[in-house]
Scaffold this active site. Structure first.
Site, PDB file in Angstrom:
ATOM      1  N   GLY A 123       0.802  -1.210   0.000  1.00  0.00           N
ATOM      2  CA  GLY A 123       0.000   0.000   0.000  1.00  0.00           C
ATOM      3  C   GLY A 123       0.838   1.264   0.000  1.00  0.00           C
ATOM      4  O   GLY A 123       2.065   1.211   0.146  1.00  0.00           O
TER       5      GLY A 123
ATOM      6  N   ASN B 164       5.507  -2.221   8.404  1.00  0.00           N
ATOM      7  CA  ASN B 164       4.759  -3.472   8.556  1.00  0.00           C
ATOM      8  C   ASN B 164       5.234  -4.307   9.737  1.00  0.00           C
ATOM      9  O   ASN B 164       4.431  -4.894  10.462  1.00  0.00           O
ATOM     10  CB  ASN B 164       4.874  -4.312   7.285  1.00  0.00           C
TER      11      ASN B 164
ATOM     12  N   ASN C 206       3.475 -10.452   3.767  1.00  0.00           N
ATOM     13  CA  ASN C 206       2.151  -9.873   3.943  1.00  0.00           C
ATOM     14  C   ASN C 206       1.675  -9.259   2.633  1.00  0.00           C
ATOM     15  O   ASN C 206       2.386  -8.463   2.022  1.00  0.00           O
ATOM     16  CB  ASN C 206       2.220  -8.788   5.033  1.00  0.00           C
TER      17      ASN C 206
ATOM     18  N   ARG D 145       3.053   7.546   6.865  1.00  0.00           N
ATOM     19  CA  ARG D 145       2.845   6.857   5.593  1.00  0.00           C
ATOM     20  C   ARG D 145       2.743   7.851   4.430  1.00  0.00           C
ATOM     21  O   ARG D 145       3.206   7.565   3.325  1.00  0.00           O
ATOM     22  CB  ARG D 145       1.574   5.996   5.673  1.00  0.00           C
TER      23      ARG D 145
ATOM     24  N   HIS E 236      -6.532  -6.744   7.587  1.00  0.00           N
ATOM     25  CA  HIS E 236      -5.437  -7.152   6.705  1.00  0.00           C
ATOM     26  C   HIS E 236      -4.081  -7.126   7.399  1.00  0.00           C
ATOM     27  O   HIS E 236      -3.138  -7.762   6.929  1.00  0.00           O
ATOM     28  CB  HIS E 236      -5.425  -6.223   5.488  1.00  0.00           C
ATOM     29  N   TRP E 237      -3.980  -6.387   8.510  1.00  0.00           N
ATOM     30  CA  TRP E 237      -2.713  -6.256   9.213  1.00  0.00           C
ATOM     31  C   TRP E 237      -2.691  -7.144  10.448  1.00  0.00           C
ATOM     32  O   TRP E 237      -2.646  -6.659  11.578  1.00  0.00           O
ATOM     33  CB  TRP E 237      -2.477  -4.807   9.616  1.00  0.00           C
TER      34      TRP E 237
END
Length: 302
Positions: A44, A52, A111, A190, A268-269
């Protein structure tokens, strides 16, 4: 106690014609057959090895020689145009990094986008891999019931078209169930990485490798899943809005030595939202590599 901060663990090395940034800690031991653990992040906006997996490093470094690698085009790594499909492009460079560091074999943990890279690496270079842990992996996830693109992927594309903080916050919000994790600090961190020089161009090059008809099919890893002979732990958040849970079923059926762990109340994490349980089940899975090798089982042969 070793300093496991970002700057203290930062390294870089050549990988073919580019330089990859990575983080390394731990000396390892007999656990997991003594193999290092190499972790590959998702794709992403603003994604990197540290964003991550930085918080997971202390657990894994206390048990394994652990390397968190910024994939080509991300974090502190060089950002060349993607040649072919991204998974193969990245896998080839990760193997080149292993060669540069004198590492023969690793366990792989990937991931999302990193899961696809890990899968491609294991298929192309099976003798370089011990066991695989894949978290909502790209390329291997085949949505049986959800629409494509999924909500998370759509918001990723929205950011690409309009790279604002608001669009990034909307994307990050699809990563987790617990919205308290979507902090202003995380969005700013980010956003800075996602808008750094070369980052937008690298994201577009990566994305086009999955849309271009000449390279997209090479990324459909579910079509090759039956060829994988490694012990594989598939991990999924039950509420994953990027690669939904139904995407796990084809991989679970096709990979001969696959098992699936599903984290409830998790997106998702998983490495962040279910950090303690994720670390526990991953370590236990890798530890069984030792038991199989001690028993002289052919299942763990390359």
């Amino acid at each position: 106690m070793a300093d496991l901060s970002q700057e203290a663990t930062r390294r870089s090395a050549k990988a073919h014609d580019i330089t990859l940034n990575y983080y390394e800690a731990g000396t390892g031991g007999d656990l997991g057959g003594g193999l290092p653990l190499l972790m590959l992040h998702g794709g992403g906006p603003g994604a990197s090895a540290w964003s991550n997996f930085g918080r997971a490093l202390p657990h894994f470094a206390s048990r394994f020689r652990t390397l968190l690698v910024d994939q080509p085009g991300f974090g502190g790594s060089d950002k060349p145009p993607v040649v072919g499909n991204f998974y193969r492009h990245a896998a080839d460079h990760v193997v080149a990094l292993m060669d540069e560091l004198g590492i023969e074999r690793v366990h792989l943990l990937g991931n999302s986008l990193g899961g696809g890279t890990a899968m491609r690496l294991a298929l192309t270079y099976p003798d370089r891999v011990g066991r695989l842990i894949l978290m909502g992996p790209g390329g291997l996830s085949l949505n049986l019931f959800h629409a494509d693109p999924t909500e998370g992927v759509q918001r990723l594309m929205d950011f690409g078209a309009n790279p604002t903080r608001e669009a990034l916050r909307a994307f990050i919000s699809t990563m987790v169930v617990n919205q308290e994790l979507v902090t202003d600090e995380l969005v700013e961190e980010r956003f800075a990485d996602a808008t750094a020089p070369g980052a937008q161009e690298a994201m577009r090059s990566m994305g086009m490798s999955f849309w271009n008809p000449e390279t997209a099919e090479d990324g459909m890893l579910w079509r090759e899943a039956h060829r994988l002979r490694k012990h594989t732990l598939l991990t999924w958040g039950r509420e994953d809005r990027v690669n939904p849970l139904d995407g796990a079923f084809a991989a679970l059926k096709l990979i001969p030595k696959a098992q699936l762990h599903v984290f409830p109340h998790c997106g998702h994490w998983a490495q962040i939202e279910a950090a303690e349980e994720f670390a526990e089940i991953s370590t236990a899975f890798l530890a069984r590599h030792v038991e199989s090798r001690q028993a002289r089982s052919p299942e763990e042969s390359p």
